[in-house]
Design an enzyme around this catalytic site. Structure first.
Site, PDB file in Angstrom:
ATOM      1  N   LYS A  57       0.787  -1.247  -0.123  1.00  0.00           N
ATOM      2  CA  LYS A  57      -0.018   0.138   0.003  1.00  0.00           C
ATOM      3  C   LYS A  57       0.824   1.142   0.100  1.00  0.00           C
ATOM      4  O   LYS A  57       0.628   2.172  -0.601  1.00  0.00           O
ATOM      5  CB  LYS A  57      -0.851  -0.069   1.150  1.00  0.00           C
ATOM      6  CG  LYS A  57      -1.900  -1.034   0.893  1.00  0.00           C
ATOM      7  CD  LYS A  57      -2.857  -1.358   2.294  1.00  0.00           C
ATOM      8  CE  LYS A  57      -3.744  -2.560   2.022  1.00  0.00           C
ATOM      9  NZ  LYS A  57      -4.379  -2.971   3.185  1.00  0.00           N
ATOM     10  N   GLN A 101      -4.539  -1.364   9.359  1.00  0.00           N
ATOM     11  CA  GLN A 101      -4.343  -2.937   8.830  1.00  0.00           C
ATOM     12  C   GLN A 101      -5.082  -3.695   9.777  1.00  0.00           C
ATOM     13  O   GLN A 101      -4.741  -3.679  10.894  1.00  0.00           O
ATOM     14  CB  GLN A 101      -3.156  -3.080   8.558  1.00  0.00           C
ATOM     15  CG  GLN A 101      -2.862  -4.538   7.814  1.00  0.00           C
ATOM     16  CD  GLN A 101      -3.572  -4.485   6.304  1.00  0.00           C
ATOM     17  OE1 GLN A 101      -3.203  -3.326   5.612  1.00  0.00           O
ATOM     18  NE2 GLN A 101      -4.103  -5.447   6.126  1.00  0.00           N
ATOM     19  N   ASP A 124     -11.077   3.128   4.030  1.00  0.00           N
ATOM     20  CA  ASP A 124     -11.432   1.453   4.148  1.00  0.00           C
ATOM     21  C   ASP A 124     -12.890   1.411   4.048  1.00  0.00           C
ATOM     22  O   ASP A 124     -13.608   0.456   3.776  1.00  0.00           O
ATOM     23  CB  ASP A 124     -10.926   0.718   5.308  1.00  0.00           C
ATOM     24  CG  ASP A 124      -9.927  -0.196   4.910  1.00  0.00           C
ATOM     25  OD1 ASP A 124      -9.581  -0.502   3.796  1.00  0.00           O
ATOM     26  OD2 ASP A 124      -9.002  -0.457   5.846  1.00  0.00           O
TER      27      ASP A 124
END
Ligand code: NAD
Length: 303
Positions: A57, A101, A124
């Site tokens: 990422k 994460q 997200d």
């Protein structure tokens, strides 16, 4: 002739490269106008797979010109320490997107952490405000993997209106937001899961089948309507003749002669997830600028 006739294998790598090129161009324009978008990635602990995801990422962000802020915290980081970091990132004007994460270590309350992220920086799309907004069909940040699947579907068959989409799996990360996005695109949506009766019969009615289960090659040709479009989200590692290989939830080789188009694993949905994360970072910046214009949040720079 429909777009589908010429596609067959849906190339997620090529589509993700196109999405990233679009993002790169937009970032360039923003930077020329004096704004550099920023993405903060937070990793707690040293889970090997998570480390790879975070590295990818950060690399992808740098490739498209997004500034990245990496926060690697020890596995024994407390809930309060993590919440303090998120509060700092929420207030940081250089950070437009925040990604924590998952999974988090067991002693951390994942829900509380995700709820602490500002909904305007929630790249997200897991904050309840964004989950609710998606359910209401509002313009909000939506989860990256289902968003990537939608882009593949639109690029493959254009208008999805009236198609019967069956989503296999009902997780918060993939299945549920996928169903909401398909509904928003005017599909007729059926969600099936581990307790569904007549699973195969329902799958066989699908014009569009989304598999998000995590069971290697669960779905074979008998489950598919001839001419269906299949998006395989599953990523499963299996041993074949002593060698490790990645396969999806769909038996790709068996399905191929039956379907109009299908994503391979790897090289289908996977690359789209990171590309959509970059897109979401720009969308987050846009939403923040909009909120400033409407005076819902304070101006992030002297103005
Ligand atoms: P999950 O375990 O949270 O959910 C799996 C879902 O499948 C559940 O809702 C369950 O009800 C359903 N299910 C389980 N067994 C079933 C069966 N026999 N028949 C029908 N339904 C069944 O998983 P998830 O996070 O949604 O991920 C699903 C898969 O997608 C995994 O393989 C994961 O690795 C993969 N994934 C890929 C990406 C990507 O970027 N490509 C992103 C997220 C997840």
């Amino acid at each position: 002739m429909s777009a589908v006739a010429s596609v067959k294998i849906i190339d997620g790598k090529a589509t993700s490269a196109r999405v990233l090129a679009e993002v790169r161009e937009q970032v360039l324009a923003l930077r020329e106008a004096g704004t550099q978008p920023g993405l903060a990635v937070v990793l707690v602990g040293s889970d090997a797979a998570s480390q790879v995801y975070v590295r990818n990422k950060v690399l992808r962000a740098e490739e498209v010109g997004i500034r990245s802020f990496e926060h690697r915290l020890p596995a024994d980081t407390t809930q309060d320490e993590l919440l303090r970091l998120i509060a700092l990132l929420n207030a940081d004007r250089a950070v437009n997107g925040i990604l924590v994460q998952l999974p988090l270590p067991a002693h951390v309350d994942e829900h509380q952490v995700l709820q602490a992220i500002s909904p305007l920086k929630d790249v997200d799309g897991f904050h309840s405000a964004n989950v609710g907004g998606l359910a209401q069909g509002r313009d909000v940040l939506t989860p990256c993997t289902p968003s990537g699947c939608m882009r593949l579907l639109h690029d493959t068959c254009g208008d999805l209106s009236g198609k019967h989409a069956v989503v296999v799996g009902r997780s918060n990360i993939v299945g549920k937001p996928m169903a909401a996005l398909l509904l928003q695109a005017d599909c007729t949506v059926t969600v099936v899961h581990s307790r569904t009766r007549d699973l195969q019969v329902l799958c066989r009615q699908a014009d569009i089948l989304i598999a998000a289960v995590g069971k290697p090659r669960l779905i074979d040709a008998d489950w598919l309507k001839p001419g269906a479009i299949v998006i395989d989200v599953g990523i499963n590692r299996i041993e074949v003749e002593g060698r490790s290989r990645l396969v999806g939830d769909v038996d790709f080789e068996a399905a191929l002669p039956q379907v109009a188009a299908i994503t391979p694993v790897p090289g289908g949905v996977g690359p789209m997830t990171i590309a959509c994360l970059m897109k979401n970072t720009l969308l987050a910046l846009d939403l923040q600028q909009q909120a400033v214009r409407e005076e819902r949040i304070p101006c992030p720079s002297p103005c």
